[in-house]
Motif scaffolding. Structure first.
Motif, PDB file in Angstrom:
ATOM      1  N   ARG A 159       0.835  -1.212   0.000  1.00 10.06           N
ATOM      2  CA  ARG A 159       0.000   0.000   0.000  1.00 10.06           C
ATOM      3  C   ARG A 159       0.867   1.259   0.000  1.00 10.06           C
ATOM      4  NH1 ARG A 159      -3.107  -3.271   3.885  1.00 10.06           N
ATOM      5  NH2 ARG A 159      -4.842  -4.173   2.710  1.00 10.06           N
ATOM      6  N   VAL A 173      -8.519   1.287  -5.228  1.00 10.43           N
ATOM      7  CA  VAL A 173      -9.933   1.453  -5.613  1.00 10.43           C
ATOM      8  C   VAL A 173     -10.811   0.313  -5.105  1.00 10.43           C
ATOM      9  CG1 VAL A 173      -9.453   2.895  -7.617  1.00 10.43           C
ATOM     10  CG2 VAL A 173      -9.489   0.404  -7.896  1.00 10.43           C
ATOM     11  N   ASP A 174     -10.201  -0.829  -4.791  1.00  7.10           N
ATOM     12  CA  ASP A 174     -10.976  -1.948  -4.260  1.00  7.10           C
ATOM     13  C   ASP A 174     -10.043  -2.891  -3.511  1.00  7.10           C
ATOM     14  OD1 ASP A 174     -13.174  -3.470  -3.659  1.00  7.10           O
ATOM     15  OD2 ASP A 174     -13.480  -4.268  -5.679  1.00  7.10           O
ATOM     16  N   GLU A 175     -10.614  -3.608  -2.562  1.00  6.23           N
ATOM     17  CA  GLU A 175      -9.860  -4.637  -1.830  1.00  6.23           C
ATOM     18  C   GLU A 175     -10.799  -5.776  -1.491  1.00  6.23           C
ATOM     19  OE1 GLU A 175      -6.437  -2.470   0.759  1.00  6.23           O
ATOM     20  OE2 GLU A 175      -8.475  -1.984   1.403  1.00  6.23           O
ATOM     21  N   ASP A 176     -10.218  -6.960  -1.333  1.00  2.88           N
ATOM     22  CA  ASP A 176     -10.989  -8.125  -0.912  1.00  2.88           C
ATOM     23  C   ASP A 176     -10.131  -8.922   0.055  1.00  2.88           C
ATOM     24  OD1 ASP A 176     -13.059  -9.910  -0.680  1.00  2.88           O
ATOM     25  OD2 ASP A 176     -12.933 -10.691  -2.727  1.00  2.88           O
ATOM     26  N   GLN A 196      -4.997   2.813   7.871  1.00  3.00           N
ATOM     27  CA  GLN A 196      -5.380   2.383   6.509  1.00  3.00           C
ATOM     28  C   GLN A 196      -4.262   1.599   5.831  1.00  3.00           C
ATOM     29  OE1 GLN A 196      -6.540   6.324   5.127  1.00  3.00           O
ATOM     30  NE2 GLN A 196      -8.678   5.665   4.957  1.00  3.00           N
ATOM     31  N   PRO A 217      -7.734   0.522   3.355  1.00  8.67           N
ATOM     32  CA  PRO A 217      -8.788   1.535   3.401  1.00  8.67           C
ATOM     33  C   PRO A 217     -10.164   1.027   2.992  1.00  8.67           C
ATOM     34  CG  PRO A 217      -7.293   1.924   1.539  1.00  8.67           C
ATOM     35  CD  PRO A 217      -6.677   0.860   2.380  1.00  8.67           C
ATOM     36  N   VAL A 218     -10.204   0.142   2.002  1.00  5.28           N
ATOM     37  CA  VAL A 218     -11.502  -0.385   1.535  1.00  5.28           C
ATOM     38  C   VAL A 218     -11.974  -1.510   2.461  1.00  5.28           C
ATOM     39  CG1 VAL A 218     -12.755  -1.419  -0.408  1.00  5.28           C
ATOM     40  CG2 VAL A 218     -10.924   0.218  -0.851  1.00  5.28           C
ATOM     41  N   THR A 220     -13.767  -0.324   5.510  1.00  2.80           N
ATOM     42  CA  THR A 220     -15.157   0.124   5.343  1.00  2.80           C
ATOM     43  C   THR A 220     -16.096  -1.070   5.108  1.00  2.80           C
ATOM     44  OG1 THR A 220     -14.836   0.512   2.970  1.00  2.80           O
ATOM     45  CG2 THR A 220     -14.471   2.369   4.434  1.00  2.80           C
ATOM     46  N   LYS A 221     -15.597  -2.093   4.405  1.00  2.00           N
ATOM     47  CA  LYS A 221     -16.436  -3.280   4.144  1.00  2.00           C
ATOM     48  C   LYS A 221     -16.658  -4.097   5.420  1.00  2.00           C
ATOM     49  CE  LYS A 221     -15.221  -4.176  -0.734  1.00  2.00           C
ATOM     50  NZ  LYS A 221     -14.528  -5.107  -1.646  1.00  2.00           N
TER      51      LYS A 221
END
Length: 229
Positions: A130, A141-144, A171, A176-177, A180-181
Motif C-alpha cells: 500500500r 480502488v478496491d480490496e478483498d 489504513q 482503506p476499503v 469500510t467493508k
C-alpha cells in the motif's frame, strides 16, 4: 471457474473486462486461461522467472488451445512486458509484500507505460504494498479478503491517478476499503491479530530488557484495531 482456487477467484474478480493483462509469476497460467476462456480479456502475458514453471505454463496454454491469446514468457518481474504489448493491467499474486514491492520498483517506464491498473495479492506485508502504491501514483480502488486453507489473503486493486490521497497509518495496516467493508473474514483476522498483540505485549513487559519502541508500536496497532472493530 474450475481451475482457480478461492484466492485466485478473488483476484480474477478484480480484473476489468476488455483489458490486456500481464500475470507475473503465473503458475500454470491458470488465471490468464480463465480470463481468456470467459472473455474478460483477449490477450494476456503469463510471465515466469524460471524455465520449469514457464514450460508448465506453456503446456497448459497449449492444452486449452490458447497459444494465440496467451504469450508465455521467461523474464524477471515486469521485464516480460514490452511497450507495444499495450498491457494495461498487471497482476502479481502469491508473493510476499517485499518481493511485490521490489518487482514494481524495478519496473521501467516502458514496462509501465500503458499500465492503468494493478491487481496485487501479497501473502504477507500488505502495508508495504500500500505504501508503494500511494508513493507511486496509484490509488487503491478496491480490496478483498479471503480465507483459504487456514491462511487469510488480501487482494488490492489500484488505479493510476494524477494525485494520490494520503492514507492514515491504520489504513496502511488494515486496508482503506477493507476497513469500510468490515467483512466477517476481516473481523476474524484482526480479532485474531489483536489477541496475538495482547499476548506479545505481556511477554515484552516481562522481558529482561524492555524494548519501549516495540511496546509503543504494539500499543498503537492495538488502538487502531480496537477503533476499527
Amino acid at each position: 471457474m474450475t481451475l482457480l482456487s478461492k484466492r485466485l477467484q478473488a483476484v480474477y474478480q478484480m480484473v476489468d473486462k476488455d483489458t490486456r493483462v500481464a500475470d507475473i509469476g503465473s503458475d500454470h497460467a491458470y488465471l490468464p486461461v480463465e480470463l481468456i476462456e470467459n472473455d474478460v480479456c483477449h490477450f494476456a502475458i503469463a510471465g515466469e522467472v524460471a524455465k520449469g514453471p514457464m514450460s508448465r505454463s506453456k503446456e497448459d496454454v497449449e492444452k486449452f488451445g490458447l497459444s494465440n491469446n496467451i504469450d508465455v514468457r521467461l523474464g524477471d518481474g515486469l521485464a516480460v512486458i514490452k511497450a507495444d504489448d499495450q498491457i494495461d493491467t498487471v497482476v502479481i499474486a502469491g508473493m510476499g509484500g517485499i518481493l511485490i514491492q521490489n518487482i514494481l520498483t524495478r519496473a521501467t517506464e516502458e514496462q509501465l507505460s500503458h499500465v492503468k491498473t494493478l491487481v496485487l495479492q501479497p501473502n504477507i506485508g500488505e502495508p508495504l504494498v500500500r505504501h508503494w502504491l500511494v508513493e507511486n501514483g496509484f490509488e487503491i480502488v478496491d480490496e478483498d479478503i479471503v480465507n483459504e486453507e487456514h491462511h487469510v489473503y488480501e487482494i488490492i486493486k489500484a488505479g493510476r491517478v494524477d494525485k494520490t490521497k494520503p492514507l492514515t497509518e491504520a489504513q496502511f495496516l488494515m486496508g482503506p476499503v477493507l476497513m469500510t467493508k468490515k467483512s466477517p473474514t476481516f473481523v476474524a483476522k484482526w480479532q485474531h491479530k489483536l489477541n496475538g498483540y495482547h499476548k506479545a505485549l505481556e511477554n515484552m513487559k516481562h522481558a529482561k530488557e524492555i524494548d519501549q519502541a516495540k511496546i509503543d508500536l504494539m500499543n498503537q496497532y492495538i488502538k487502531y484495531i480496537k477503533e476499527i472493530l
